[in-house]
Structure formats: C-alpha cells, structure tokens
Design a protein around this motif. Structure first.
Motif, PDB file in Angstrom:
ATOM      1  N   TRP A  51      34.983  52.396  34.136  1.00 52.22           N
ATOM      2  CA  TRP A  51      36.136  52.710  34.981  1.00 52.22           C
ATOM      3  C   TRP A  51      35.827  52.417  36.454  1.00 52.22           C
ATOM      4  O   TRP A  51      36.673  51.887  37.177  1.00 52.22           O
ATOM      5  CB  TRP A  51      36.554  54.172  34.835  1.00 52.22           C
ATOM      6  N   ASP A  77      38.097  49.883  38.705  1.00 49.16           N
ATOM      7  CA  ASP A  77      38.777  50.333  39.920  1.00 49.16           C
ATOM      8  C   ASP A  77      38.247  49.613  41.160  1.00 49.16           C
ATOM      9  O   ASP A  77      39.016  49.286  42.074  1.00 49.16           O
ATOM     10  CB  ASP A  77      38.603  51.844  40.068  1.00 49.16           C
ATOM     11  N   ASN A  97      39.924  46.288  41.257  1.00 43.98           N
ATOM     12  CA  ASN A  97      41.303  46.407  41.730  1.00 43.98           C
ATOM     13  C   ASN A  97      41.354  46.605  43.244  1.00 43.98           C
ATOM     14  O   ASN A  97      42.196  46.015  43.935  1.00 43.98           O
ATOM     15  CB  ASN A  97      41.997  47.587  41.041  1.00 43.98           C
ATOM     16  N   GLU A  98      40.469  47.428  43.771  1.00 41.02           N
ATOM     17  CA  GLU A  98      40.470  47.696  45.215  1.00 41.02           C
ATOM     18  C   GLU A  98      40.044  46.460  46.000  1.00 41.02           C
ATOM     19  O   GLU A  98      40.613  46.161  47.059  1.00 41.02           O
ATOM     20  CB  GLU A  98      39.548  48.871  45.527  1.00 41.02           C
ATOM     21  N   ARG A 158      48.163  48.379  38.569  1.00 45.32           N
ATOM     22  CA  ARG A 158      47.361  49.264  39.413  1.00 45.32           C
ATOM     23  C   ARG A 158      47.144  48.667  40.797  1.00 45.32           C
ATOM     24  O   ARG A 158      47.090  49.392  41.795  1.00 45.32           O
ATOM     25  CB  ARG A 158      46.037  49.560  38.718  1.00 45.32           C
ATOM     26  N   LYS A 196      48.413  50.242  44.495  1.00 48.77           N
ATOM     27  CA  LYS A 196      47.595  50.348  45.699  1.00 48.77           C
ATOM     28  C   LYS A 196      48.277  49.692  46.899  1.00 48.77           C
ATOM     29  O   LYS A 196      48.152  50.161  48.033  1.00 48.77           O
ATOM     30  CB  LYS A 196      46.228  49.704  45.460  1.00 48.77           C
TER      31      LYS A 196
END
Length: 705
Positions: A433, A437, A440-441, A476, A480
């Motif tokens: 995870w 994440d 994605n960031e 996702r 953001k």
C-alpha cells in the motif's frame, strides 16, 4: 483476441511499442473494433514483437496480413537508443572555435544546492568533432567562406580513422542561411554515399545553437538504427504478405511516411504517448466538451498532457534521456515539434526500494519486459508497482491479460516482505500500500506542477485514463488533484494503439525569421508563408493527399524587441479578402491581444517576429470504436468478490469484481469496486460512482474531489 463476427475488407492495424508490452488494435474500414492483442516487447529487436503480434492478432481475427490496407506504428526505439546509448558511432562537423559547445551547454545548474547533479553526456564525444573554418553572421551573410578542403579532410578522418557511421553538420547561424551546411553535406555524400548525414538547418532551423546542434546530433545518432529497424519491419511484413501502407506516428501526433521517418528519426520520440493523447482529446471532446487532463500509465513511465478547447498543448522544447533522477535540466535538450507532456519514471514495472533516508521510492529504474516484475515469473527479484497492485488484491493472478498470463502472487508477496517489509517493520500488504500511494502522490505532484506552470486549472476538468496501469490509479490521483470526473474508455489498456488509427498525415516546417514587424512588407510575409506551406505539404502530396484536402495550422513566434522569450500567435487560415491593413497589421493585432491575455498589459515597444511554424495536415480518418461492437449484457456482470485493500472503506474489504464487457449501458457502479477487462482493470474507491455509457465507456464521479 478477436471480437467482431464479420471481417470486412480494408482492415487497419495500430501498433504501440511500450517498455513492457507491445499493443495491437485491429479495426475495419468503418473504424469498428475487430480485436486487440498485447505481446511482451522484445527489447533487443522490437520488430520481433511487432511481427509476432501482427501474426497473432490476424490469426485470432481470422484474417491474414495481406488483408491489412494500413499499419500505423509508434515506437520507443529512438527514446531507448538515447537513454541506453545504443545509437551508431556519430561524428560532427562544427564551425571552428565551437567544438566544445556541446560540453559547455547552457552553463546553468538546474539545482543550486544539490552537489551530485549530473548532465547528459553529449552524443558525440569530443574526439569525433571536426572543426571547419567557416562563419556566417547572425543575418546569414558570409563572414568566413567555407573551407571545402577542410570539410573533405575532416570527413575523411572521421570515416576512415574513427569509423563513424553517421555525421551531424552543425554550423553557426545556419538557421539564417544553410548554404554552408548544404555544401558540406554534398561533399560528404560525394565522398561516402552510404554515410548517414544530418545538418542542423534541415533538422530544426531555429536559433539557439546548443539546442539545435544537440537535436541534430540526436537525429544523426539514431538514423542508422531507425533505418535498419524499418527495413526489418518492412521486410518482415512483406514476407508475411502485407502490401498496404506503413506509417509511423510522430511526436507531434501526425503520421509520417517511412521516408520522412528515416530523414527525421528524432521526431519519433514520444510517438506512442502522442497517439494516446490524440485519442484522449477526441474522447474528451465527444464526452464532456471541457478541458482535459490526459493520463497514461504504462510499464515504465507515467505521462500527463493538457487539452484545452479540444486541442492538446504543444511545445518545441523537449528533454530526453535524463541523467539524474528524471530531473528537468539533466537530459538532452532537443528542439522538435512535440505534444507537451510531463513524464516521470513511475510505471507498472518501476522498481521499488528505499532511498538513503529509508523512505519508499518507486522508480525511475524499471524492470522492463526482461525480466519484468517478480510476479511475471521471468527471473525478476526486486518488487515493482505491478507486484504491489497484485498483493493489494487489485489484480487477480488468474485473469491478467484475459487469463493468458498467470501471475505469481506468492513470489510478489515474498519479495515485498524481504525487500521492503523487513526494513520498515511492516507486513507485505502495508508495504505494498505504501508503494501504491507513493506512486500516486509522485504522479499527482508531477501533474500539478505541469499544469500550474502552464496556467491550467484542472479542477473543473475531466481526466481520461488509459494505459495498462492508468485505470488502476486514476481515481485516486484525481482525488488528490481534486479533478471531479474521470473517463475510462473501453480498451484503455491498448488506447495508444487505437490512437495510431485516429491520426492523420501531417508534417511541420519551421523557419527562423528574425525581423521587426515594421521592417517587413505584406508581400514578404506572404511569400515566406507560401514557401513554408510548399515545404510542409510536399510529403503529403507525395503520399497521395490531394492539395485541396490539406488543412493548415500556421503560427508565428513573436516578442517585443529586446525581450528574450517569445510567445506563439495563431495565424488564421486565409479565407476571403485580406484583412484591413494586410497581414502585417493582422499580426500586430493578434500579438497584442495574445500578449494582453497572458500578461494583462501591452508595451510601447516595437514588435518582432522570431520565426514561423506551418503544419500541413491530411484528412483525419473517421471515428474509431475502442470498445467491442456488442453492448454489455448485464445480469452476470458481477463475476465475484475478492479481498482488496481500500483504506477509505476500512482496510481489507470483500470487494465486488465486475466484467467490463458485461456491464449494460446505464448501469451505475459504486466504489469500492474493481472492473476487469483483458487489457486493464479499473479501480473505483469508496465514494466514487461510475455510469456505463452506450459504448461501455465509464464516466466516474470522484468522491471528495
């Protein structure tokens, strides 16, 4: 995989070579989807995957390569050659006294405080640069005549002693007058007819010697490689029975003939991603009519592009082969017409690890197709983003690529426990995870900076997500960025291959024109434009495009005198009588309006033209259907449930899994949910809702955006 029941004549095949997979899309003459296929890329010889995949998709569709009337192809060959330095040995003829320009560069540090920064090494080493006595002034007039004996001697030494295969000719101020470069090229070809020769005024005749010369060396460096590759591809397709037309997608989104691709291989950079952006823009126009953020996540990189009023942003400055962590300023500085994209080294095959501070890092190094992610079972040992998505439950080990490739979930889990979990004191699920994440960031941050630097507010826009990994991450990332809507087209995993089939023939001619507007007449402006239009349209007319069918896109780079940077001004097509005051006054008004739009003021200074850009485009093909021709059947669309990690829903949940092709139009799917098709999986997070369109496109409203 073939889907259509009746195969008609006039089949067209789109092919996109990526870092991990080579994608294929087959349509008939009406644009109806016949079938799609994914094949592992063969990095040592990309043509092998192309030929094998072409045979496979034709066999699945019940046709033969002889039934194809057109193959449109995008490739990362030039990009990879620059990154991996796999081009041919290249020499350079350069104006005496300027041999070291490629090493000096811009004399700017892209990070003042990082003592470890690196710059891309020049493609032509110093020993292979031969100085030639010659010199033109800034206006193109001759200061020092060309020393033809020195030209011949330099070329002879480079070929006979240094064994070069390609030559870049780069003379000072050649953008103003290329007589010396053309003469040097003629001498080179007289001496060595088989030598590959590029000269800077032919590659990109614009000011800024460092960028123009770097682009010319990149063009020469990749010419032999591209020529050999295209010859293998032509020969292999012909041997299989193909007798149609073969096109190459350019970085600007237009199609190039093989002759133009061999002449300007540097324009093939980013050809695959450009095709994806073009079809994303078309889908956005049809679906929302608003501005768009195009998002493509493939095996090695994530790409983002901006679309305003249905047209992708374009630029003429491009950076390739970054030498330091994908940092802007660390790569080769090129001048080519290209769709304006941001790109970071985060893709499905991106290797995961910890940096020197013990923080998770995703990319920029990639496992590629060989050995690939750990879960491919091909010898990979370091976990990747794809391994993370498998461990999180977003991918099923038995349904990847429609079940044709089984994934090793236990191997992926063990790799995360050994490489990440043990160091951070977490289990494999938590480590996976964190990787998901962080990826994605990283992508969201890159897109945010790209849009901000261009004054683009994406918060009221839609995102179009495609690529093998795009639909898994888009919702996702949109959350953001506070992008409220995401469009998931059917066939998103092979969208760039469909984009190949949506492109039109195009070629762009550019020319430096450093003149004050007050010093040039309407007649000179018209004559210059006519020359550029003839140059831009020549490849199209030679390929059979009727002159009346050519579409024009004309732009001028302009500035106030004394300024260093220019702005681009759109010049309307010539229809009807000339405007009052003629073309010169029309340019003055257009520039003043554009400058005021950007800076909210105008200056009391003379206006100058820097250069012209004229693009000729052929007729665009008709609509291409990316989804299967049959509608979803509903009913049995829910094909099961599996544990998947959704922190917004409380952690590991029993997630519903839907078959994309069985969803009926009008169906609404609420997250958390996973929607599978053969080429990609769409993830909807808690709070997201997606409605199925008639062509099975998913229109998702993002919760919390």
């Amino acid at each position: 995989m073939a889907e259509a029941n009746i195969i008609g004549p006039g089949l067209r095949l789109g092919i996109d070579i990526g870092g991990t997979f080579t994608d294929f899309a087959l349509v008939d003459r009406t644009g109806r989807r016949i079938g799609v296929h994914k094949q592992l890329t063969t990095p040592l010889d990309p043509s092998s995957a192309v030929l094998e995949g072409t045979a496979a998709i034709c066999a699945a569709a019940g046709c033969a390569p002889a039934d194809l009337v057109e193959v449109v192809h995008g490739t990362t060959l030039v990009t990879n050659a620059l990154i991996e330095r796999r081009g041919d040995r290249t020499g350079m003829l350069v104006t005496a006294g300027f041999r070291d320009l490629l090493d000096i560069g811009r004399e700017q540090r892209y990070d003042l405080f990082d003592l470890r920064i690196r710059f891309a090494e020049p493609l032509v080493e110093r020993a292979l640069r031969a100085e030639v006595p010659e010199r033109l002034k800034h206006d193109g007039s001759v200061l020092v005549p060309l020393d033809e004996a020195a030209v011949a001697a330099g070329i002879t030494r480079l070929v006979e002693e240094e064994r070069i295969e390609a030559l870049a000719i780069c003379f000072l101020h050649a953008h103003a007058d290329d007589r010396h470069e053309r003469r040097a090229r003629a001498i080179a070809l007289d001496l060595y007819p088989g030598l590959y020769v590029s000269h800077s005024a032919d590659v990109f005749p614009y000011p800024r010697e460092f960028e123009r010369w770097t682009t010319t060396t990149a063009n020469a460096y990749s010419q032999p490689l591209v020529d050999r590759y295209l010859s293998r591809l032509e020969g292999g397709l012909a041997e299989a029975g193909f007798r149609g037309r073969l096109w190459i997608m350019a970085s600007s989104g237009g199609l190039m003939s093989l002759a133009m691709a061999r002449r300007h291989p540097v324009r093939l950079l980013e050809s695959g991603p450009a095709a994806g952006v073009m079809i994303a823009a078309r889908i956005g126009r049809e679906r929302t009519g608003t501005n768009l953020l195009s998002f493509d996540l493939g095996g090695t990189t994530a790409k983002g592009a901006l679309v305003r009023d249905g047209r992708p942003f374009r630029t003429y400055s491009f950076e390739a082969a970054h030498a330091y962590e994908y940092r802007s300023g660390s790569g080769l500085q090129l001048q080519i017409p290209v769709l304006d994209m941001t790109e970071i080294g985060t893709g499905g095959g991106s290797l995961v690890g910890l940096d020197e501070l013990g923080r998770l890092r995703v990319g920029p190094r990639s496992a590629g197709a060989e050995p690939g992610p750990v879960c491919y079972g091909r010898g990979g040992r370091v976990p990747t983003l794809t391994d993370a998505n498998l461990v999180l439950g977003y991918l099923h080990p038995d349904s990847f690529l429609g079940g044709s490739m089984r994934l090793d979930i236990e191997g992926a889990r063990a790799a995360f426990e050994a490489e990440i979990g043990a160091a951070l004191g977490v289990d494999a699920l938590r480590a996976a995870w964190g990787v998901h994440d962080v990826a994605n960031e990283d992508i969201a941050r890159a897109f945010r900076m790209h849009a901000t630097e261009r004054g683009f507010d994406y918060r009221g826009s839609a995102m179009v997500a495609f690529g093998g990994g795009g639909p898994l991450h888009a919702a996702r990332i949109a959350r953001k960025l506070r992008v409220p809507r995401v469009i998931f087209p059917m066939g998103a995993g092979v969208m760039s291959a469909f984009g190949m089939l949506s492109g039109a023939q195009a070629f762009e001619a550019v020319r430096a024109f450093p003149r004050r507007l007050d010093d040039v007449s309407d007649e000179e402006l018209a004559a210059t434009l006519a020359e550029l239009e003839a140059e831009a349209s020549s490849p199209l007319v030679g390929s059979g495009v009727p002159a009346p069918a050519i579409r024009w896109h004309r732009r001028a780079d302009m500035r106030y005198s004394g300024q260093h940077y220019d702005i681009e001004v759109e010049v309307p097509e010539r229809r009807g009588p000339a405007p009052d005051g003629g073309l010169r006054e029309a340019l003055r008004a257009l520039f003043s309006a554009r400058y005021r739009e950007i800076f909210h003021t105008n200056l009391d200074q003379p206006i100058a033209i820097v250069g012209w850009k004229v693009e000729a485009g052929g007729p665009a093909p008709g609509h291409v259907t990316t989804g299967p021709t049959r509608e979803g059947t509903g009913g049995d669309a829910l094909i099961g449930r599996r544990p998947a990690f959704f922190p917004l829903a409380g952690g590991l949940v029993d997630c519903p899994v839907y078959a994309r092709g069985r969803l009926a139009p009008g169906t609404v799917v609420a997250g958390p949910a996973l929607i599978e098709e053969a080429e990609s999986t769409t993830l909807l997070d808690a709070g997201d809702r997606a409605e199925v369109g008639r062509d099975l496109t998913l229109m998702a409203e993002i919760g919390g955006a």
